[in-house]
Design an enzyme around this catalytic site. Sequence first.
Site, PDB file in Angstrom:
ATOM      1  N   GLY A  99       0.790  -1.222   0.000  1.00 27.42           N
ATOM      2  CA  GLY A  99       0.000   0.000   0.000  1.00 27.42           C
ATOM      3  C   GLY A  99       0.817   1.264   0.000  1.00 27.42           C
TER       4      GLY A  99
ATOM      5  CG  ASP B 137       7.082   1.353  -3.554  1.00 28.76           C
ATOM      6  OD1 ASP B 137       6.571   1.955  -4.516  1.00 28.76           O
ATOM      7  OD2 ASP B 137       8.266   0.973  -3.548  1.00 28.76           O
TER       8      ASP B 137
ATOM      9  CG  ASN C 199      -6.799   3.583   1.874  1.00 21.34           C
ATOM     10  OD1 ASN C 199      -7.086   3.232   0.734  1.00 21.34           O
ATOM     11  ND2 ASN C 199      -6.524   2.704   2.837  1.00 21.34           N
TER      12      ASN C 199
ATOM     13  CG  MET D 247      -5.550   5.090  -1.486  1.00 20.76           C
ATOM     14  SD  MET D 247      -5.448   6.875  -1.697  1.00 20.76           S
ATOM     15  CE  MET D 247      -4.118   6.990  -2.877  1.00 20.76           C
ATOM     16  N   GLY D 248      -8.630   2.738  -3.852  1.00 20.52           N
ATOM     17  CA  GLY D 248      -9.215   1.958  -4.944  1.00 20.52           C
ATOM     18  C   GLY D 248      -8.199   1.326  -5.879  1.00 20.52           C
ATOM     19  CG  PHE D 249      -6.798  -2.323  -5.743  1.00 20.18           C
ATOM     20  CD1 PHE D 249      -6.364  -2.243  -4.432  1.00 20.18           C
ATOM     21  CD2 PHE D 249      -7.417  -3.496  -6.161  1.00 20.18           C
ATOM     22  CE1 PHE D 249      -6.553  -3.304  -3.549  1.00 20.18           C
ATOM     23  CE2 PHE D 249      -7.614  -4.563  -5.292  1.00 20.18           C
ATOM     24  CZ  PHE D 249      -7.179  -4.456  -3.986  1.00 20.18           C
TER      25      PHE D 249
ATOM     26  CG  ASN E  84      -1.069  -7.058  -2.001  1.00 15.74           C
ATOM     27  OD1 ASN E  84      -2.048  -6.982  -2.716  1.00 15.74           O
ATOM     28  ND2 ASN E  84      -1.138  -7.175  -0.684  1.00 15.74           N
TER      29      ASN E  84
ATOM     30  CB  SER F  30      -8.916  -3.734  -0.858  1.00 12.55           C
ATOM     31  OG  SER F  30      -9.261  -2.362  -1.014  1.00 12.55           O
TER      32      SER F  30
ATOM     33  CG  ASN G 119     -11.009   1.455  -0.182  1.00 14.42           C
ATOM     34  OD1 ASN G 119     -11.991   1.876   0.419  1.00 14.42           O
ATOM     35  ND2 ASN G 119      -9.787   1.459   0.341  1.00 14.42           N
ATOM     36  CB  THR G 120     -11.928  -3.266  -5.213  1.00  8.17           C
ATOM     37  OG1 THR G 120     -10.723  -2.520  -5.413  1.00  8.17           O
ATOM     38  CG2 THR G 120     -12.352  -3.888  -6.530  1.00  8.17           C
TER      39      THR G 120
ATOM     40  CE  LYS H 250      -3.034  -6.501   4.065  1.00 15.98           C
ATOM     41  NZ  LYS H 250      -2.125  -5.417   3.660  1.00 15.98           N
TER      42      LYS H 250
ATOM     43  CG  ASN I 102      -6.727  -4.808   3.517  1.00 13.73           C
ATOM     44  OD1 ASN I 102      -6.546  -3.603   3.603  1.00 13.73           O
ATOM     45  ND2 ASN I 102      -6.602  -5.469   2.367  1.00 13.73           N
TER      46      ASN I 102
ATOM     47  N   GLY J   9      -2.142  -1.603  13.155  1.00 11.46           N
ATOM     48  CA  GLY J   9      -2.085  -0.875  14.418  1.00 11.46           C
ATOM     49  C   GLY J   9      -0.766  -0.899  15.147  1.00 11.46           C
TER      50      GLY J   9
ATOM     51  CE1 TYR K 127       0.176   3.481   4.432  1.00  9.20           C
ATOM     52  CE2 TYR K 127      -0.738   1.581   3.361  1.00  9.20           C
ATOM     53  CZ  TYR K 127      -0.537   2.936   3.404  1.00  9.20           C
ATOM     54  OH  TYR K 127      -1.047   3.728   2.414  1.00  9.20           O
TER      55      TYR K 127
END
Length: 340
Positions: A62, A64, A110, A112-114, A138, A174, A176-177, A216, A245, A296, A317
């Site tokens: 996430g 990079d 976030n 971001m949506g990949f 990933n 994720s 976000n997808t 994941k 995640n 965390g 992260y």
Amino acid sequence: MYKLARELLFSLSPETSHELSIDLIGAGGRLGLNRLLTKAPASLPVKVMGLEFPNPVGLAAGLDKNGDAIDGFAQLGFGFVEIGTVTPRPQPGNPKPRLFRLPQAEAIINRMGFNNLGVDHLLARVRAAKYDGVLGINIGKNFDTPVERAVDDYLICLDKVYAHASYVTVNVSSPNTPGLRSLQFGDSLKQLLQALRSRQESLAAQHGRHVPLAIKIAPDMSDEETAMVAQALLESGMDAVIATNTTLGREGVEGLPYGEEAGGLSGAPVRDKSTNTVKVLAGELGGRLPIIAVGGITEGRHAAEKIAAGASLVQIYSGFIYKGPALIREAVDAIAGLQK
């Protein structure tokens, strides 16, 4: 030094700050300067998934996404680096703004949506990197690929990254997808895992080496659902599980600015959920499958808590964003303290 840098970076919008940080870390890596910025962590070798890690603290996916700063992150002392999530085709991700800091809670939201430049760009960056340590890649699906055909995208990516990865992470968690998390359950999960395992066997024969597959998962499943996932991973012959995640929950950020923004919440508020997931997995897996814990870790002792809960490796992260490279050494030292 990092506190000053963070003040400057936090004066910018989160996504601008993120892009600038990747550019700076990448440039420092190319020049060999990053190892001068922080004291190297102690050597704490561990063998997981058949791979040798110089220490058990890695960079989570996430940060990079495109593999633009592999050498830079490695020079900061990470025991391994995971890049991505990458998709078969480039995609812009969700509309901006889509990244939010919640410093009072040491958290980030976030959606971001990949967003990424596609698997071919990532592989070009991997080839250009000098890093010869443990590299995780990933993989995910494009947003416009129907969930029913998600396996196609995962197999496209797996085929392309296999020869270049130390291990491959399959991101089915994720938030976000649209529809992605449905792949964690029932027949959808079993079919995906079977297809991945079959392709892994073919690629191993083709390339003459076994590249481990890690799945994941999300922190928002019930203990019963987590236990079912654990059994599916064992039955399909996966090599590791990454927990976890980001969360869709908002415990710990109620009433804070941006606390109600849509997306996945990471950082300190997800710590307990993530650690509980690790404990449930450890109980179900009984050491038959290694667990990589993420979620965390903002202090070294949190990394040690994940190991004590049953993890073999940890990743950071959001904690890295708030605490900087010193957190890597602090986490390694805390884990070493468990072994004394």
